[in-house]
Design a protein around this motif. Structure first.
Motif, mmCIF file in Angstrom:
data_model
loop_
_atom_site.group_PDB
_atom_site.id
_atom_site.type_symbol
_atom_site.label_atom_id
_atom_site.label_comp_id
_atom_site.label_asym_id
_atom_site.label_seq_id
_atom_site.Cartn_x
_atom_site.Cartn_y
_atom_site.Cartn_z
ATOM 1 N N ALA A 361 0.859 -1.182 0.000
ATOM 2 C CA ALA A 361 0.000 0.000 0.000
ATOM 3 C C ALA A 361 0.900 1.237 0.000
ATOM 4 O O ALA A 361 1.935 1.253 0.666
ATOM 5 N N TYR A 362 0.503 2.237 -0.785
ATOM 6 C CA TYR A 362 1.270 3.478 -0.859
ATOM 7 C C TYR A 362 0.325 4.668 -0.762
ATOM 8 O O TYR A 362 -0.849 4.609 -1.144
ATOM 9 N N THR A 363 0.852 5.772 -0.246
ATOM 10 C CA THR A 363 0.207 7.080 -0.326
ATOM 11 C C THR A 363 1.057 7.923 -1.261
ATOM 12 O O THR A 363 2.283 7.995 -1.081
ATOM 13 N N PHE A 364 0.428 8.568 -2.263
ATOM 14 C CA PHE A 364 1.170 9.346 -3.250
ATOM 15 C C PHE A 364 0.851 10.822 -3.098
ATOM 16 O O PHE A 364 -0.276 11.212 -2.766
ATOM 17 N N MET A 365 1.871 11.662 -3.368
ATOM 18 C CA MET A 365 1.722 13.124 -3.299
ATOM 19 C C MET A 365 2.590 13.740 -4.373
ATOM 20 O O MET A 365 3.649 13.205 -4.731
ATOM 21 N N ALA A 390 10.735 10.176 -4.446
ATOM 22 C CA ALA A 390 11.243 10.242 -3.075
ATOM 23 C C ALA A 390 10.242 9.525 -2.186
ATOM 24 O O ALA A 390 9.050 9.433 -2.516
ATOM 25 N N ILE A 391 10.705 8.985 -1.084
ATOM 26 C CA ILE A 391 9.822 8.201 -0.223
ATOM 27 C C ILE A 391 10.020 8.593 1.231
ATOM 28 O O ILE A 391 11.141 8.818 1.697
ATOM 29 N N MET A 392 8.907 8.728 1.929
ATOM 30 C CA MET A 392 8.899 8.975 3.369
ATOM 31 C C MET A 392 8.303 7.732 4.019
ATOM 32 O O MET A 392 7.096 7.502 3.926
ATOM 33 N N GLN A 393 9.146 6.905 4.637
ATOM 34 C CA GLN A 393 8.677 5.628 5.165
ATOM 35 C C GLN A 393 7.829 5.823 6.425
ATOM 36 O O GLN A 393 8.100 6.697 7.252
ATOM 37 N N ASP A 394 6.824 4.962 6.564
ATOM 38 C CA ASP A 394 5.912 5.144 7.706
ATOM 39 C C ASP A 394 6.554 4.783 9.034
ATOM 40 O O ASP A 394 5.985 5.039 10.095
ATOM 41 N N ASP A 395 7.752 4.174 9.032
ATOM 42 C CA ASP A 395 8.398 3.891 10.322
ATOM 43 C C ASP A 395 8.968 5.149 10.955
ATOM 44 O O ASP A 395 9.439 5.119 12.085
ATOM 45 N N GLY A 438 0.621 2.965 4.344
ATOM 46 C CA GLY A 438 1.872 2.537 3.742
ATOM 47 C C GLY A 438 2.832 3.712 3.697
ATOM 48 O O GLY A 438 2.639 4.736 4.362
ATOM 49 N N ASP A 439 3.872 3.594 2.876
ATOM 50 C CA ASP A 439 4.849 4.673 2.762
ATOM 51 C C ASP A 439 4.298 5.806 1.902
ATOM 52 O O ASP A 439 3.442 5.597 1.024
ATOM 53 N N LEU A 440 4.785 7.027 2.159
ATOM 54 C CA LEU A 440 4.408 8.192 1.370
ATOM 55 C C LEU A 440 5.427 8.367 0.240
ATOM 56 O O LEU A 440 6.621 8.548 0.493
ATOM 57 N N VAL A 441 4.955 8.302 -0.998
ATOM 58 C CA VAL A 441 5.825 8.406 -2.174
ATOM 59 C C VAL A 441 5.584 9.756 -2.844
ATOM 60 O O VAL A 441 4.435 10.112 -3.151
#
Length: 626
Positions: A361-365, A390-395, A438-441
């Motif tokens: 699962a991903y969140t896109f911006m 670029a990715i902002m990991q949910d951890d 999920g992670d923010l991409v």
């Protein structure tokens, strides 16, 4: 004089001997009664706060069980100091059955008096403690005062049964003692204490090994290592007091420069005997105090960790997220901004999309929206090319020691040909927890527009002091009816921090009083042991004063010996607690030095005050006896 009056006079005339026992018992009754007052409060027994009432009853059960063993130990210690008195009574014609009856009646008298005193003190303090409990649990308005009939009945019943049972136990202690054993008391000759070098080294190895393992492990491994480390440290502590302390004192006595300096020969002459005699008591005090330190320190540290975690996960004061189905977005945004009137705030409005499949699962911006958030937080902006991301990991939402992902690989977007290159990893959290699925991409604007998914809206408000918005946040949460409309989501960082504090404060309130009972018991153990050697000390100082020992020198010797008695076990417990709290911080990947200093400093200050009071009374009593 009747038999009952003899038992009563024994208690009243030996009030100094029984003072610590009486006050400790009364304090245990007091704490139990206060918990009962809170547990039976009509407001706390309501369904919305039933967990609080359950927590209070749980605390009562722990205090009750511990109090039983504590009072049993205390009474047994005092009976040993009164063996000569019992021997004289038997010589004057008292039967052993009468002696056991006398001890039984004395315990009943002390039990009744301490129970009534504890309940009376609790009644006087209940109004103020209801206010304190309301503040700690976070109730407004505060809990009203009520007549605690159920609490009185429960406390009277529980402690009547407890003291009756203990009186039977203590009366049985005297069974089988011979008259010669009672008359000689503690004056039997004792061999010189000896320590095993192997066990002394083993104590050092076990303690250092346990400390090293507790400090070295990180993250979830702390939980795995907790049980073996605890066992190793407990065994090491036992050998520390039974072997290592005697070994160190033996070495000190062989050093003439230290041993023959001024009054040290008197100070250390029988200290090895005291350490050997008190080793098990020191061990018990250390373990009990460690439990108090670690329990309260863990709760205080966990409260700070959870509060900081919420602040980290919710960097904005207010966040409003909505879908295209939200028909009241404009109305609610106006309500939020009206709630912020009088506060300086910055506003951020961005859009995002969610995509998920069976595996990921991903969140896109878009890059443009991300750069607006970066400008708000004064972070570097992004400049992505066509195939980059670029990715902002949910951890980032959690402490690094608990959850830490591997370096991310290329991101494949369903419905779009190909995949992105290995994304650039961002290490600064610029959005709240509610955004992440999920992670923010972060993608270039054109590629973001090509994603076939519903566009959602994220509006965030940032202020310098989010805590000032608590009242407005509570009002907005109540007016928005979040459970009735799923087309939007509203969060307030101040409200979430307040909720976390309320939930943890209940356990902190429970743990604090349990810890105080444990600590008071540890101090009472030391007091009991000190006065069990009183007669022997008086005889020693009377003999030495005849050959020139001054009052000042006697005072210095007593101070050193009492200091060792009070601060050696508590100091070891503080060291154990210090390492345990460091391990707690390692588990969550953060430091809690402030909480460690606050908890340990508070307990050591209490111990210092207790020491000064006991020292003053003991020195005066010895001086008058001489």
């Amino acid at each position: 004089m009747t038999f009952r009056k003899l038992a009563l006079n024994n208690v009243l005339r030996n009030w100094r001997t029984y003072a610590a026992y009486f006050l400790s018992s009364a304090f245990s009754v007091f704490v139990f009664f206060i918990y009962a007052v809170l547990a039976f409060h009509p407001e706390l027994t309501a369904s919305r706060l039933r967990d609080a009432s359950t927590g209070m009853h749980f605390a009562e059960s722990i205090i009750y069980v511990f109090t039983f063993f504590f009072i049993l130990y205390s009474m047994s210690a005092f009976l040993k100091t009164r063996k000569k008195e019992f021997g004289l009574l038997i010589m004057h014609g008292m039967t052993k059955l009468q002696l056991r009856k006398l001890v039984f009646l004395e315990n009943i008298v002390i039990g009744i008096l301490s129970t009534l005193f504890g309940i009376g003190a609790g009644m006087l303090a209940s109004k103020g403690l209801l206010m304190l409990g309301s503040y700690v649990i976070g109730l407004t308005p505060e809990l009203p005062y009520y007549f605690p009939q159920s609490a009185i009945v429960l406390t009277l019943s529980a402690f009547t049964l407890l003291f009756f049972t203990i009186s039977l136990f203590t009366a049985a202690v005297l069974r089988g003692n011979k008259l010669i054993d009672l008359l000689t008391g503690t004056e039997k000759p004792r061999p010189e204490p000896r320590a095993s070098r192997f066990r002394t080294c083993l104590a050092v190895v076990l303690l250092l090994g346990g400390y090293g393992a507790a400090i070295a492990v990180k993250g979830v491994m702390v939980v795995t290592a907790m049980i073996p480390v605890t066992i190793v440290v407990v065994i090491g502590t036992y050998f520390l007091f039974t072997q290592a302390s005697v070994w160190v004192l033996t070495k000190v006595k062989k050093n003439e420069r230290i041993y023959l300096n001024r009054t040290n020969i008197l100070t250390f002459s029988d200290l090895s005997y005291r350490m050997k005699d008190n080793a098990r008591m020191f061990f018990i005090v250390s373990i009990v105090s460690t439990v108090a330190f670690a329990a309260i320190g863990s709760l205080v540290g966990f409260r700070a960790l959870m509060t900081n975690s919420v602040i980290q996960q919710e960097p904005y004061t207010f966040v409003y997220q909505s879908t295209p189905l939200d028909q009241k977005k404009s109305e609610r945004i106006r309500a939020i901004e009206n709630g912020l009137s009088g506060l300086d705030y910055e506003k951020l409005s961005v859009t995002y999309k969610h995509l998920e499949d069976e595996n990921q699962a991903y969140t896109f911006m878009s890059q443009s929206d991300y750069n607006r958030a970066a400008a708000l937080w004064k972070e570097p902006s992004l400049s992505l090319q066509g195939g980059e991301a670029a990715i902002m990991q949910d951890d980032l939402l959690y402490p690094r020691g608990v959850s830490q992902k591997e370096e991310p690989g290329p991101v494949k977007i369903n419905g779009l040909p190909g995949e992105t290159a290995n994304p650039q990893v961002l290490d600064k959290l610029l959005f709240s927890m509610g955004l992440f699925k999920g992670d923010l991409v972060i993608l270039p604007d054109r590629k973001f527009a090509q994603i076939k998914a519903d566009e959602k809206f994220y509006t965030a408000y940032r202020t310098e002091k989010p805590s000032e918005s608590l009242a407005a946040g509570k009002k907005l949460v109540q007016s928005f009816n979040l459970e009735e409309d799923t087309a939007f989501l509203f969060t307030s960082s101040a409200v979430q921090v307040d909720q976390v504090k309320q939930s943890i404060n209940l356990f902190l309130f429970v743990g604090l009083f349990i810890g105080l009972v444990f600590f008071a018991a540890a101090g009472s153990f030391l007091y009991f042991r000190l006065y069990s050697d009183f007669e022997e000390d008086v005889k020693k100082y009377q003999a030495i004063s005849k050959i020139g020992l001054t009052g000042k020198e006697m005072k210095r010797i007593v101070t050193v010996q009492i200091s060792l008695l009070f601060f050696v076990p508590v100091g070891v417990a503080a060291l154990h607690g210090f390492v345990a709290l460091i391990a707690l911080g390692n588990m969550f990947g953060t430091s809690i030095w402030t909480e460690i200093a606050m908890v340990l400093g508070s307990f050591m200050l209490i111990q210092l005050v207790y020491f000064l009071i006991i020292r003053f009374g003991y020195v005066n009593k010895v001086r008058h006896a001489i």
